[in-house]
Design a protein around this motif. Structure first.
Motif, PDB file in Angstrom:
ATOM      1  N   ILE A 475       0.840  -1.196   0.000  1.00 39.42           N
ATOM      2  CA  ILE A 475       0.000   0.000   0.000  1.00 39.42           C
ATOM      3  C   ILE A 475       0.876   1.247   0.000  1.00 39.42           C
ATOM      4  N   ILE A 476       0.489   2.228  -0.808  1.00 34.94           N
ATOM      5  CA  ILE A 476       1.189   3.509  -0.809  1.00 34.94           C
ATOM      6  C   ILE A 476       0.955   4.212   0.522  1.00 34.94           C
ATOM      7  N   ASN A 477       2.042   4.702   1.104  1.00 37.35           N
ATOM      8  CA  ASN A 477       1.967   5.367   2.401  1.00 37.35           C
ATOM      9  C   ASN A 477       2.623   6.737   2.295  1.00 37.35           C
ATOM     10  N   ILE A 478       1.998   7.743   2.901  1.00 38.54           N
ATOM     11  CA  ILE A 478       2.551   9.097   2.892  1.00 38.54           C
ATOM     12  C   ILE A 478       3.005   9.450   4.301  1.00 38.54           C
ATOM     13  N   ARG A 479       4.242   9.860   4.390  1.00 38.46           N
ATOM     14  CA  ARG A 479       4.843  10.220   5.680  1.00 38.46           C
ATOM     15  C   ARG A 479       5.364  11.642   5.587  1.00 38.46           C
ATOM     16  N   ASN A 480       5.046  12.450   6.565  1.00 38.90           N
ATOM     17  CA  ASN A 480       5.503  13.839   6.588  1.00 38.90           C
ATOM     18  C   ASN A 480       6.776  13.960   7.419  1.00 38.90           C
ATOM     19  N   VAL A 481       7.794  14.540   6.809  1.00 34.29           N
ATOM     20  CA  VAL A 481       9.101  14.692   7.452  1.00 34.29           C
ATOM     21  C   VAL A 481       9.361  16.175   7.682  1.00 34.29           C
ATOM     22  N   ILE A 482       9.654  16.552   8.915  1.00 31.91           N
ATOM     23  CA  ILE A 482       9.940  17.943   9.251  1.00 31.91           C
ATOM     24  C   ILE A 482      11.450  18.160   9.203  1.00 31.91           C
ATOM     25  N   ILE A 483      11.877  19.175   8.452  1.00 35.48           N
ATOM     26  CA  ILE A 483      13.308  19.491   8.369  1.00 35.48           C
ATOM     27  C   ILE A 483      13.533  20.931   8.818  1.00 35.48           C
ATOM     28  N   ASN A 484      14.769  21.211   9.210  1.00 33.97           N
ATOM     29  CA  ASN A 484      15.138  22.551   9.683  1.00 33.97           C
ATOM     30  C   ASN A 484      16.394  23.021   8.959  1.00 33.97           C
ATOM     31  N   PRO A 485      16.288  23.356   7.685  1.00 38.49           N
ATOM     32  CA  PRO A 485      17.472  23.793   6.949  1.00 38.49           C
ATOM     33  C   PRO A 485      17.974  25.147   7.439  1.00 38.49           C
ATOM     34  N   MET A 486      19.288  25.314   7.386  1.00 38.41           N
ATOM     35  CA  MET A 486      19.885  26.607   7.739  1.00 38.41           C
ATOM     36  C   MET A 486      19.827  27.532   6.524  1.00 38.41           C
ATOM     37  N   ASN A 487      19.609  28.808   6.759  1.00 39.65           N
ATOM     38  CA  ASN A 487      19.539  29.727   5.617  1.00 39.65           C
ATOM     39  C   ASN A 487      20.848  30.470   5.385  1.00 39.65           C
ATOM     40  N   ASN A 488      21.880  30.136   6.160  1.00 41.21           N
ATOM     41  CA  ASN A 488      23.164  30.825   5.977  1.00 41.21           C
ATOM     42  C   ASN A 488      24.310  29.856   5.705  1.00 41.21           C
ATOM     43  N   LYS A 489      23.964  28.655   5.300  1.00 43.66           N
ATOM     44  CA  LYS A 489      25.000  27.654   5.023  1.00 43.66           C
ATOM     45  C   LYS A 489      25.741  28.011   3.735  1.00 43.66           C
ATOM     46  N   LYS A 490      27.047  27.855   3.751  1.00 43.28           N
ATOM     47  CA  LYS A 490      27.851  28.156   2.582  1.00 43.28           C
ATOM     48  C   LYS A 490      28.393  26.864   1.959  1.00 43.28           C
ATOM     49  N   PHE A 491      28.457  26.846   0.634  1.00 43.55           N
ATOM     50  CA  PHE A 491      28.949  25.679  -0.100  1.00 43.55           C
ATOM     51  C   PHE A 491      30.230  26.044  -0.863  1.00 43.55           C
ATOM     52  N   ASN A 492      31.083  26.837  -0.205  1.00 44.80           N
ATOM     53  CA  ASN A 492      32.255  27.347  -0.914  1.00 44.80           C
ATOM     54  C   ASN A 492      33.476  26.454  -0.759  1.00 44.80           C
ATOM     55  N   SER A 493      33.617  25.811   0.379  1.00 47.52           N
ATOM     56  CA  SER A 493      34.819  25.043   0.657  1.00 47.52           C
ATOM     57  C   SER A 493      34.687  23.613   0.135  1.00 47.52           C
ATOM     58  N   ILE A 494      35.539  23.273  -0.810  1.00 49.04           N
ATOM     59  CA  ILE A 494      35.534  21.921  -1.375  1.00 49.04           C
ATOM     60  C   ILE A 494      35.881  20.905  -0.294  1.00 49.04           C
TER      61      ILE A 494
END
Length: 751
Positions: A475-494
């Motif tokens: 049976i198809i089941n729907i699950r709600n997942v709560i996330i808390n992403p940061m809005n100041n995260k940087k992706f600059n450093s390899i």
């Protein structure tokens, strides 16, 4: 899926135009012999040909020709390469464009749910067949194909690699469903659409070719005759033929398609309207050639509504007609008449929604604006305002990465629809979903996707709810997942991104960092799989095995889970996964022909190779590879597997979980931009290097019965060696593969 019943009706009642494309033998020979890898074959003249291919429809057409148990990526790679060479060698080919779908709009939610349930049922039935009846050398194909995400990603990766080689090949990614975009490109280049979606009978294009009608040459005969024995046959349906048969126009054909039922509107949901079409009595001489009475009645009804509109215009009756940017004035007037004259439904909510749903359905058959790069404008198309507003919040980085094929469309689903679907593929439906193994990683992935999008946008630090679609049993089941992403995260450093990647897979160990780079994704994946099983107390090993006991004694957070629905990972299955990955790597990084001598092979495996000793592995390798250096001596013995049915079933489920971990390894690499920042990691997009399913099943029993873990003995017993060179001795080659196995096992178990 398209218009209900239309494809079968047209194929049985409207004669196609039969044609063929001549394949240029000289060009084809150049392509297959790789004498030139960068040559502009594109031709533009009055007779030039352009083909716009519905990429996913083409994939499923290829899939119909493949064996799905046991599936082998190499068969897909070779079949696609072969057909690409045929296409690219067509005389007067100006360009061939493959277009991929993006996200499905909410209007298709009902259709998506139906398909999800059909996939589950198909997997369930095929699993029963595999366990009881599948033939090792037979053609084992389910009623409905259910490719893993990695199989689809391999298909994409092959095309992206090929695009780098050939100027007349282009790969495009639509932000939304690609049908309207494909039609727009077909009109822009005066090209034919190749698909198997009956919606393309409705779109206004120069012509539609059902992919399944294509007949490729059986073999290549090297002579000077091009126009007799080396052609691709096809069946073409020009749009005018469709319009003439149904006595409809560009305005009324999309209305007909919608009232027949399609992916956007289900007439079964409107019982009184459905009955009205069934019993409609008015007839016309011009529609007598329509051989299905429901289609005939719907066409007659539409033409009657059109006549009423024309009569009102002739009588100068002024009506206030709702304006719509996509629909024509005539379409809007006919819709008004339909709503006025159709029988009213008993449920008021059905009556209230009908007009809007009908308009939205018809809107789908209108063109979408494209920019100079042949990309769909992010804000174009017919969909609700919520979706439109979410699209406008997509960062430039996300859009550019998606359009260039560097990130999956699932990123868009998460960002735009706040939704993630755990797409069903082959496993035991009676067990817990194979997607459960990556439950915690998924939450981290959602956060990273939003954080990457936030990097260039202004967002508050609010909690976000993701709708996760998975199965619970059948049976198809729907699950709600709560996330808390940061809005100041940087992706600059390899370096920081790479450390985060290792941490996510619980593999931030110096011994893993020091591995040859091509072993890092597979080692981190298998280590994660082992750790997840340990947490659930679902790893089984021999008590006197110090290799495992030392590692397990250092592990924490074990939960004593007694559920039988969660498969146990046995030590011999883990070892078979490692060894089968080593065998799979002989297609690429560990291919014997890549190395000049024993010394360069050993140096490469010790991660000490310089530019001169590294194997010739380039970014276009997928178009160059042909075979693995290892070849199984014998096909898998299904009868032996079925003697221990319980073990066979468990091994199937473990392999499904292994694939799932690899899927998320790729997703995390994409999200953290590691596949962008480290060019050598770009080839891990589909993880095809590590997959050889038949090899895995062959090895399980060997490792179960092995006491000394002498891998070279197992390899020598199972495999023969394919090679074009004798510069490396076979014994030394096998011994080095055994060394790779040991390196991987030790890294997986490092404390």
């Amino acid at each position: 899926m398209g218009v209900k019943g239309l494809k079968r009706y047209i194929e049985n009642n409207i004669r196609a135009q039969y044609g063929n494309w001549i394949i240029n033998k000289k060009r084809y020979k150049t392509l297959i012999t790789k004498k030139t890898i960068e040559q502009n074959f594109s031709i533009k003249n009055n007779n030039s040909l352009s083909l716009i291919v519905d990429a996913y429809a083409y994939f499923y057409c290829l899939g119909d020709k493949l064996n799905w148990f046991i599936f082998d990526n190499l068969n897909l790679i070779n079949l696609l390469k072969k057909q690409l060479h045929y296409f690219l060698a067509i005389n007067n080919l100006e360009k061939i464009i493959f277009v991929f779908d993006g996200i499905n709009i909410p209007l298709k939610a009902e259709t998506e749910l139906i398909r999800s349930n059909e996939r589950i049922n198909s997997v369930k039935n095929f699993y029963k067949y595999v366990i009881s009846s599948a033939k090792p050398n037979g053609f084992n194909k389910p009623n409905m194909l259910f490719p893993t995400p990695l199989i689809l990603m391999t298909f994409i990766q092959i095309l992206l690699d090929a695009e780098k080689l050939y100027d007349n090949l282009e790969i495009k990614f639509s932000l939304l469903e690609a049908d309207a975009y494909i039609s727009e490109l077909a009109n822009k280049y005066n090209g034919y659409v190749l698909s198997n979606d009956s919606d393309f009978y409705i779109y206004k294009t120069p012509g539609y070719i059902n992919i399944k009608s294509l007949e490729f040459p059986n073999k290549f005969i090297d002579n000077d005759i091009d126009d007799i024995d080396f052609i691709i046959k096809y069946e073409l349906y020009p749009r005018q033929k469709i319009l003439s048969h149904f006595n409809l126009t560009d305005d009324t054909l999309p209305i007909f398609a919608s009232l027949c039922s399609n992916d956007y509107i289900k007439i079964d949901n409107y019982p009184r309207l459905k009955l009205h079409f069934k019993n409609y009595k008015k007839s016309r001489r011009s529609t007598n050639g329509i051989n299905f009475f429901i289609y005939k009645n719907i066409v007659n009804f539409i033409l009657d509504m059109k006549d009423r509109v024309n009569n009102n215009n002739n009588n100068n009756n002024s009506e206030s007609i709702e304006k719509n940017n996509e629909l024509t004035p005539l379409q809007m007037k006919i819709i008004e008449k339909i709503c006025e004259c159709k029988p009213k439904e008993s449920k008021i909510e059905l009556e209230l929604e009908f007009k809007e749903i009908l308009m939205n359905s018809i809107n789908q058959y209108h063109f979408i604006p494209i920019n100079d790069k042949n990309e769909v404008l992010p804000y174009s198309g017919s969909f609700d305002e919520t979706i439109k507003s979410k699209i406008l919040l997509l960062s430039k980085d996300i859009l550019e990465s998606y359009y260039s094929g560097k990130i999956s469309s699932l990123f868009l689903n998460v960002l735009i629809k706040n939704q993630f679907e755990c797409i069903q593929y082959f496993e035991d439906i009676n067990k817990c979903s194979c997607w459960d193994i990556t439950q915690n990683i998924r939450k981290k992935l959602y956060e990273l996707i939003f954080e990457r999008n936030f990097e260039q946008s202004n967002h508050s630090n609010n909690k976000i709810e993701i709708e996760e679609i998975n199965r619970n049993g059948s049976i198809i089941n729907i699950r709600n997942v709560i996330i808390n992403p940061m809005n100041n995260k940087k992706f600059n450093s390899i370096d920081d991104n790479f450390v985060e990647y290792l941490n996510i897979f619980e593999s931030n160990k110096q011994e893993i960092k020091d591995l040859p780079y091509f072993l890092i994704p597979i080692v981190t994946s298998l280590r994660f799989l082992l750790n997840e099983k340990l947490k659930l107390n679902k790893f089984v090993y021999r008590n006197n095995d110090k290799i495992y006991s030392n590692f397990i004694n250092s592990s924490n957070n074990t939960i004593n889970n007694t559920s039988n629905d969660i498969p146990k990972l046995y030590y011999y299955e883990l070892e078979a996964l490692i060894a089968s990955s080593v065998a799979a790597l002989t297609l690429t990084f560990l291919n014997k022909d890549n190395f000049m001598n024993d010394k360069t092979l050993s140096a490469f495996l010790m991660n000490k190779s310089n530019k001169e000793s590294r194997p010739n592995y380039s970014i276009n390798h997928l178009m160059n590879i042909e075979r693995r250096s290892l070849e199984l001596k014998n096909s898998l013995c299904f009868d032996d597997l079925r003697k221990n049915k319980t073990q066979f079933e468990n091994s199937i489920q473990i392999y499904a979980e292994f694939i799932n971990v690899l899927v998320f390894n790729s997703y995390i690499l994409q999200t953290l931009k590691i596949t962008n920042d480290f060019p050598e990691f770009s080839s891990f997009y589909s993880m095809y290097h590590y997959l050889w399913e038949e090899s895995y099943y062959n090895m399980v029993d060997f490792f179960k019965g092995s006491k000394d873990k002498k891998i070279s003995l197992i390899f020598n017993q199972l495999y023969s060696i394919n090679s074009n060179t004798n510069k490396i001795s076979e014994n030394n080659y096998i011994n080095n593969l055994e060394e790779v196995y040991s390196i991987m096992l030790n890294a997986i178990l490092v404390n």
